[in-house]
Design an enzyme around this catalytic site. Structure first.
Site, PDB file in Angstrom:
ATOM      1  CG  PHE A 128      40.887  33.518  41.522  1.00 42.01           C
ATOM      2  CD1 PHE A 128      41.355  33.224  40.462  1.00 42.01           C
ATOM      3  CD2 PHE A 128      39.453  33.525  41.400  1.00 42.01           C
ATOM      4  CE1 PHE A 128      40.616  32.638  39.047  1.00 42.01           C
ATOM      5  CE2 PHE A 128      38.467  33.414  40.360  1.00 42.01           C
ATOM      6  CZ  PHE A 128      39.434  32.907  39.257  1.00 42.01           C
ATOM      7  CB  SER A 145      36.882  32.698  50.135  1.00 38.16           C
ATOM      8  OG  SER A 145      35.893  33.423  48.874  1.00 38.16           O
ATOM      9  CG  ASP A 160      28.794  34.321  42.603  1.00 37.82           C
ATOM     10  OD1 ASP A 160      28.224  34.324  41.359  1.00 37.82           O
ATOM     11  OD2 ASP A 160      30.124  34.183  42.838  1.00 37.82           O
ATOM     12  N   GLY A 214      29.906  34.248  36.619  1.00 38.89           N
ATOM     13  CA  GLY A 214      31.140  34.689  36.635  1.00 38.89           C
ATOM     14  C   GLY A 214      31.283  36.011  36.458  1.00 38.89           C
ATOM     15  CB  SER A 220      25.652  41.443  44.789  1.00 38.29           C
ATOM     16  OG  SER A 220      25.915  42.314  45.819  1.00 38.29           O
ATOM     17  CG  ASP A 242      36.592  38.054  46.375  1.00 45.92           C
ATOM     18  OD1 ASP A 242      37.087  38.833  45.837  1.00 45.92           O
ATOM     19  OD2 ASP A 242      36.971  36.844  46.437  1.00 45.92           O
ATOM     20  CG  HIS A 271      37.221  42.676  41.183  1.00 40.63           C
ATOM     21  ND1 HIS A 271      36.290  42.273  41.975  1.00 40.63           N
ATOM     22  CD2 HIS A 271      38.525  42.269  41.463  1.00 40.63           C
ATOM     23  CE1 HIS A 271      36.988  41.353  42.975  1.00 40.63           C
ATOM     24  NE2 HIS A 271      38.193  41.270  42.635  1.00 40.63           N
ATOM     25  CG  ASP A 274      41.224  40.819  44.373  1.00 40.51           C
ATOM     26  OD1 ASP A 274      42.236  40.236  44.736  1.00 40.51           O
ATOM     27  OD2 ASP A 274      40.124  40.228  43.837  1.00 40.51           O
TER      28      ASP A 274
END
Ligand SMILES: C[S@@+](CC[C@H](N)C(=O)[O-])C[C@H]1O[C@@H](n2cnc3c(N)ncnc32)[C@H](O)[C@@H]1O
Length: 216
Positions: A19, A52, A71, A75, A124, A141, A144, A170
């Site tokens: 994104f 990224s 990660d 998702g 994380s 990142d 959120h 973001d």
């Protein structure tokens, strides 16, 4: 002139799922090159399919350091089936859950950057809890929600070395501009208010802060 990735790396970035727009990618790359001069690893929270990560990996290669990327590869909330950011190709048909690890590995392999990256597959906060060494750069990142963004900040920001960089993606100060919530903005404010970080650049929703004080 700001550091820029070679055309093949930029092309790989643009071809990868993800994104991040190019201007923010270039700012992240510049931060990675600068932080790499500290001779410490560069760490990303939120690998997804490696878009990224490629840029941090290339910056790490130049500096002779390692890029780390964390990660669980299942998702974020907004990437799950039925949500705006869902990509059905990221679902493992056998398990029935998202699994972005294979796409991430393909992205890195195609760009010839595998040897510069260590992928940490897990949650994380769980990885941060056992982490105990300084980092030249932390790029946040991941999830959120307030819960996730706060845990990422509290878990990883303490490891940013003096002079190192904390990069937050973001960050949307205006509620009408945000797509996935304002938790990253709240974490960004908290970093500034801590007195430990000073802003060095703003590119789109990407904020680069430098550690100029102790604590978080
Ligand atoms: C916005 S995507 C990252 C995009 C990527 N940085 C890029 O530019 O292509 C967020 C990623 O964070 C991961 N994530 C969310 N919460 C997490 C957590 N608590 N621990 C580990 N990974 C998490 C998701 O699996 C997802 O792949």
């Amino acid at each position: 002139m700001p550091a820029a990735p070679k055309p093949d790396i930029l092309a790989a970035f643009e071809a990868a799922k993800g994104f991040m727009p190019v201007d923010e990618g270039l700012a992240l790359y510049g931060a990675g090159v600068e932080a790499g001069e500290l001779g410490l690893p560069l760490l990303e929270v939120g690998t997804y399919c490696g878009r990224s990560t490629l840029l941090l990996a290339d910056a790490a290669r130049q500096a002779g350091v390692t890029a780390l990327t964390v990660d669980h590869h299942r998702g974020s909330e907004e990437q799950q089936p039925g949500w705006d950011y869902h990509d059905p190709e990221t679902v493992d048909p056998e398990v029935g859950l998202m699994d972005t690890l294979p796409a991430f590995r393909r992205t890195l392999h195609k760009a010839g950057l595998e040897e510069h990256v260590v992928a940490l597959v897990g949650r994380s906060p769980q990885v941060a809890k056992i982490w105990n060494s300084p980092l030249g750069l932390v790029f946040v990142d991941g999830g959120h929600t307030d819960e996730h963004a706060t845990a990422d900040y509290e878990g990883w920001a303490p490891h940013v070395a003096e002079g190192g960089l904390l990069v937050i993606h973001d960050v949307f100060p205006e509620p009408e501009d945000e797509f996935t919530g304002q938790a990253p903005y709240r974490v960004y404010l908290r970093a500034l208010e801590s007195g430990a970080f000073t802003e060095t650049s703003v590119t789109g929703s990407l904020r680069v802060l430098r550690r100029t004080g102790a604590g978080i």
